[in-house]
Design a protein around this motif. Sequence first.
Motif, PDB file in Angstrom:
ATOM      1  N   LYS A 193       0.851  -1.192   0.000  1.00 17.15           N
ATOM      2  CA  LYS A 193       0.000   0.000   0.000  1.00 17.15           C
ATOM      3  C   LYS A 193       0.883   1.235   0.000  1.00 17.15           C
ATOM      4  CE  LYS A 193      -3.852  -2.190   2.310  1.00 17.15           C
ATOM      5  NZ  LYS A 193      -4.690  -2.213   3.502  1.00 17.15           N
ATOM      6  N   ALA A 194       0.515   2.214  -0.815  1.00 14.52           N
ATOM      7  CA  ALA A 194       1.307   3.435  -0.932  1.00 14.52           C
ATOM      8  C   ALA A 194       0.368   4.597  -1.214  1.00 14.52           C
ATOM      9  CB  ALA A 194       2.334   3.287  -2.050  1.00 14.52           C
ATOM     10  N   GLY A 195       0.930   5.785  -1.244  1.00 16.25           N
ATOM     11  CA  GLY A 195       0.129   6.954  -1.538  1.00 16.25           C
ATOM     12  C   GLY A 195       1.002   8.139  -1.875  1.00 16.25           C
ATOM     13  N   SER A 196       0.344   9.213  -2.250  1.00 14.17           N
ATOM     14  CA  SER A 196       1.058  10.448  -2.543  1.00 14.17           C
ATOM     15  C   SER A 196       0.213  11.627  -2.091  1.00 14.17           C
ATOM     16  CB  SER A 196       1.365  10.561  -4.038  1.00 14.17           C
ATOM     17  OG  SER A 196       0.167  10.650  -4.791  1.00 14.17           O
ATOM     18  N   CYS A 197       0.878  12.728  -1.854  1.00 12.27           N
ATOM     19  CA  CYS A 197       0.234  13.981  -1.484  1.00 12.27           C
ATOM     20  C   CYS A 197       0.933  15.074  -2.287  1.00 12.27           C
ATOM     21  CB  CYS A 197       0.372  14.228   0.011  1.00 12.27           C
ATOM     22  SG  CYS A 197      -0.426  15.738   0.601  1.00 12.27           S
ATOM     23  N   VAL A 198       0.178  15.811  -3.060  1.00 17.46           N
ATOM     24  CA  VAL A 198       0.777  16.845  -3.901  1.00 17.46           C
ATOM     25  C   VAL A 198       0.485  18.221  -3.329  1.00 17.46           C
ATOM     26  CG1 VAL A 198       0.666  15.403  -5.964  1.00 17.46           C
ATOM     27  CG2 VAL A 198      -1.216  16.953  -5.450  1.00 17.46           C
TER      28      VAL A 198
END
Length: 133
Positions: free
Chosen positions: A81-86
Amino acid sequence: MPREVIGEGGALGTISFDKSQKQVAYFYGSMHDTPQVHVRELGGSTVRYLTHICRDYFVVAGEGSRWKRFGTAARTAPTCKAGSCVPPNFDPNKTQYPSILQIHGGPWTQYGKSSSRRSFNYFASNGYVVYFT
């Protein structure tokens, strides 16, 4: 029969009931706000914030920051599981942004809705794309 009293979808910390057990105070944080002290009447749905620590800063950062969750696949391992925040005002046509990779330290602590994610908003609000696993 048990019933849900606090269900805002974040990380719940210490709780304390008043003497009559009609109110509950609790420490609650989410990925869009720093942990705050809340008070709730047990028979109602109104929540009062007793603290407003960095609230203005993270509300502004949270409104502009965008979150995306995804999974990565590997041939020899289960999906990660991973994610990003811009950052606020992120331009997908811009080819380069400074980036930070934050790697989770292990399975024994909460990472999903934890208040530790406020650092992602902090970095994103300062122009970084944050990737996390």
